[in-house]
Each structure stands twice: as C-alpha cells, then as structure tokens.
Design a protein around this motif. Sequence first.
Motif, PDB file in Angstrom:
ATOM      1  N   UNK A 162       3.552  -0.461   4.639  1.00  0.00           N
ATOM      2  CA  UNK A 162       3.449  -1.254   3.415  1.00  0.00           C
ATOM      3  C   UNK A 162       3.663  -2.735   3.713  1.00  0.00           C
ATOM      4  N   UNK A 163       4.633  -3.025   4.587  1.00  0.00           N
ATOM      5  CA  UNK A 163       4.864  -4.425   4.992  1.00  0.00           C
ATOM      6  C   UNK A 163       3.676  -4.971   5.781  1.00  0.00           C
ATOM      7  N   UNK A 164       3.132  -4.133   6.677  1.00  0.00           N
ATOM      8  CA  UNK A 164       1.979  -4.556   7.488  1.00  0.00           C
ATOM      9  C   UNK A 164       0.789  -4.874   6.584  1.00  0.00           C
ATOM     10  N   UNK A 165       0.496  -3.961   5.649  1.00  0.00           N
ATOM     11  CA  UNK A 165      -0.648  -4.145   4.739  1.00  0.00           C
ATOM     12  C   UNK A 165      -0.467  -5.423   3.911  1.00  0.00           C
ATOM     13  N   UNK A 166       0.747  -5.659   3.427  1.00  0.00           N
ATOM     14  CA  UNK A 166       1.016  -6.864   2.633  1.00  0.00           C
ATOM     15  C   UNK A 166       0.731  -8.119   3.454  1.00  0.00           C
ATOM     16  N   UNK A 167       1.282  -8.171   4.676  1.00  0.00           N
ATOM     17  CA  UNK A 167       1.088  -9.367   5.511  1.00  0.00           C
ATOM     18  C   UNK A 167      -0.377  -9.570   5.872  1.00  0.00           C
ATOM     19  N   UNK A 189      -6.069  -1.820   2.328  1.00  0.00           N
ATOM     20  CA  UNK A 189      -4.876  -2.661   2.487  1.00  0.00           C
ATOM     21  C   UNK A 189      -4.177  -2.859   1.139  1.00  0.00           C
ATOM     22  N   UNK A 190      -4.982  -3.053   0.084  1.00  0.00           N
ATOM     23  CA  UNK A 190      -4.425  -3.254  -1.257  1.00  0.00           C
ATOM     24  C   UNK A 190      -3.601  -2.040  -1.690  1.00  0.00           C
ATOM     25  N   UNK A 191      -4.133  -0.833  -1.429  1.00  0.00           N
ATOM     26  CA  UNK A 191      -3.419   0.404  -1.782  1.00  0.00           C
ATOM     27  C   UNK A 191      -2.034   0.452  -1.148  1.00  0.00           C
ATOM     28  N   UNK A 192      -1.945   0.039   0.112  1.00  0.00           N
ATOM     29  CA  UNK A 192      -0.680   0.136   0.826  1.00  0.00           C
ATOM     30  C   UNK A 192       0.232  -1.065   0.563  1.00  0.00           C
ATOM     31  N   UNK A 193      -0.336  -2.186   0.104  1.00  0.00           N
ATOM     32  CA  UNK A 193       0.475  -3.381  -0.174  1.00  0.00           C
ATOM     33  C   UNK A 193       1.064  -3.366  -1.587  1.00  0.00           C
TER      34      UNK A 193
END
Length: 391
Positions: A321-326, A376-380
């Motif tokens: 989740x942190x990776x996807x956000x960044x 990425x949006x799903x995981x962020x």
Amino acid sequence: MNTQYRTPEEFKDIAPIDDCDFNDKIAQLVKEPGFEHAIRYVMPDVDYPKFVEGLLQINNKREFQQQVIAPFLGMLAQKTTSGLSISGIENIDTTKCYTFITNHRDIVLDASFLNMLLWQNGLPTTEIAIGDNLLVYEWISDLVKLNKSFIVKRNLKMLQALTAAKQLSSYIHHAINEKHESVWIAQREGRSKDSNDFTQESLIKMIGLAGGGSIAENLKQINLLPVSISYEYDPNDYLKAREFLLKQKDPNFKKSQRDDLLSMETGLMQYKGHVHFEVGKCVTPNLEALSIDADKAEVLKVACNSIDDMIHAGYYIYPINYIAYDKLEGTQEFIQHYSQEEVVAFEEYMQKQLAKINDIPDMSDEDMQYLQQMMLTMYANPLKNKLNVTQ
C-alpha cells in the motif's frame, strides 16, 4: 438455538433455511450435478459419496457451519493466504446482536472469513446478506441459505424495489430483535472496485425503513458495527482494472453472470496474502448524541460518516500500500515502510496480474498505462483514506 423456529411467511423467500427444513433441503442439494461439480472443483481430492454421506448426517445450520463450512474455510485460508487475523473483538458486547457493516473486497470471503474468526473466538456467526445476482442457479441459492445467508433482491423496477427494500429492512430488524441473530452486510451494493470505500447512503436509508420509529431510532435498534477488511493482495485486482478499462472504452459496458462467477472463483481460489479484520465501535452512541429534532439528512450523514471513519481508521496497511501510494504520487514519502526487494516483488506481481488481461483486442500502450494506474490506485486508496482520518 431454537431448532423449532419458523420463519414468518413474509420473509420465506429471502430468509435462511429453517433448521426444521434443513434435512429435506440438504437431501435435495446433494442430488444437484452443479453442486457436485462445484465441490469437486474446490476439493479435488474429495471422496464425493463419502462427503454426501457426511452431509446427510447433519441436522441444522450450526452443525453445517461447524462440520463443513469452517473446515473448508480453514483449508482455503491455509492454501490461499499467509494468515488471517482480527483485532477489536473487545468492542463486541456478547449480550447484544449487531449489524456488522464492512467494506467489500471479495464477493464470498468477506463475510465468510469474518464468521470463521468470530467462531474461533467463541462468538456466534452472523447471517449474511447476499445479492440475488450471484445466485445464478437455484442450488446456489439453497446452499447459501443453508449457510445462514439471506437474499438481497437486485435490479427491480421502482415499485418492486421499494417493496423489496421494506421487506429486507424488516427482516434485518426481525433477525436482530426477534431471532437474536447478528447480520453482516456490505457498506455498499457491489464491491468498491478502486478500494475507495464509502458507505452508500441509500443502503443506510433502506436499513432504517423498519422499526416503527424515526430513522435514528430505527438505526439504533440494530447496532451498526463497522468492521475494516484489509487484504494484502486482491486476487481480482486485474479483473477490476479490466472492468475500468472496458467502461472507459464503452460507458454502457455491463458485466455478465459469467464475469461474476469468474470473480467469485478467482477470489476464492487465488492467493490473498495476509488478511486482517479490525472491529470498530458501535455507531449507536453517535446517533444518540444527535439532537431529538435532527432531520433525516443529518441522521444519514452522521451514520455514514461514522461508519466510513471507523472503517478507514481500521485498515491494516501493508508495504505494498505504501509502495503503490509513492508510485502513484511520484514521491518517496513512505520509503521507510518498504524495502527495495518489496518494490521489485510488487512490480513483478503487477506485471504478472496484468498479463492475464489478454482478451481485449488492440490494447495500446495508453491502455496498459491506464491499467497500471488503476491497479496502483486500488492499492493506494486504503492508505489515502486512513491518512485522512488519522493525521
């Protein structure tokens, strides 16, 4: 448990099977070729005649859950997760029945895993709300009703929809206040495809139809209890990204029954990583704090906001989740929460998932970028929403 309980006639078509009818229904179910096919699919090594023999010895829903459903879910958790966990159990008052209301990730497992964790902690399981769009065969309807599910009627004309909403609301109040059974319902119709979880106001309005009082009084009767569900990996992520792309290409795109069945099968059988449930606090005190002359709009707003804040605050945040956000934001804000190895593993995971989308003709580079962005949006989004209520 009252084995002599009889469902009132007004709820017969949606309620779980009564225990006094259990033996007849299970005897019909085991003769269904579709049921046998499904069992052999999810349990390839099963001795089906012996399995049927065992089923015919079961006399009620509780035994069915303990002897069949719980071991199956345990096997599934062992095969497809790296572990299940739950926190906030202390927020459940064992003298009360609740409407457990959760975000919605997986069609089948959200409520099933929650029930398993409740059972493992010595608590009663819930009755489960399930949409009739998933009950594509009569035997599936029978199976879920044998597993303490009640039916939510979908896709009705306006007058029928209002009648169905009143029936469903009345049944939820009946289950909690007359049968003394907790219920589970998702916070919105259908899953949140981009993991941006917000409660559907119309759903809370529906739940509050029955009870004989104001909407605030009716909602207080059924003890809304938010629960956050956090899957490390969503096996359906690529199917959800595919649906976003198809809707972008054709705004009128509608999923087929086959799509729903594929989502159910994928969610059940594919790897989910760690799965965590966080039980929040009952919403009733927030409703009791409202002034006596609060109007319907204010009551709905307080109920929805209370549920959303509790669910968002309760997310378990994984390195991905942190990776996807960044990646999505083009920052390194959360770099201390993951390693370079985890970044590489997540990138490989995304490519492997997106490679499964091979049925859309003439996919362009822009389409692929869009799919990556949606994933990425799903995981962020769980992290974004958690930050909004905890910072």
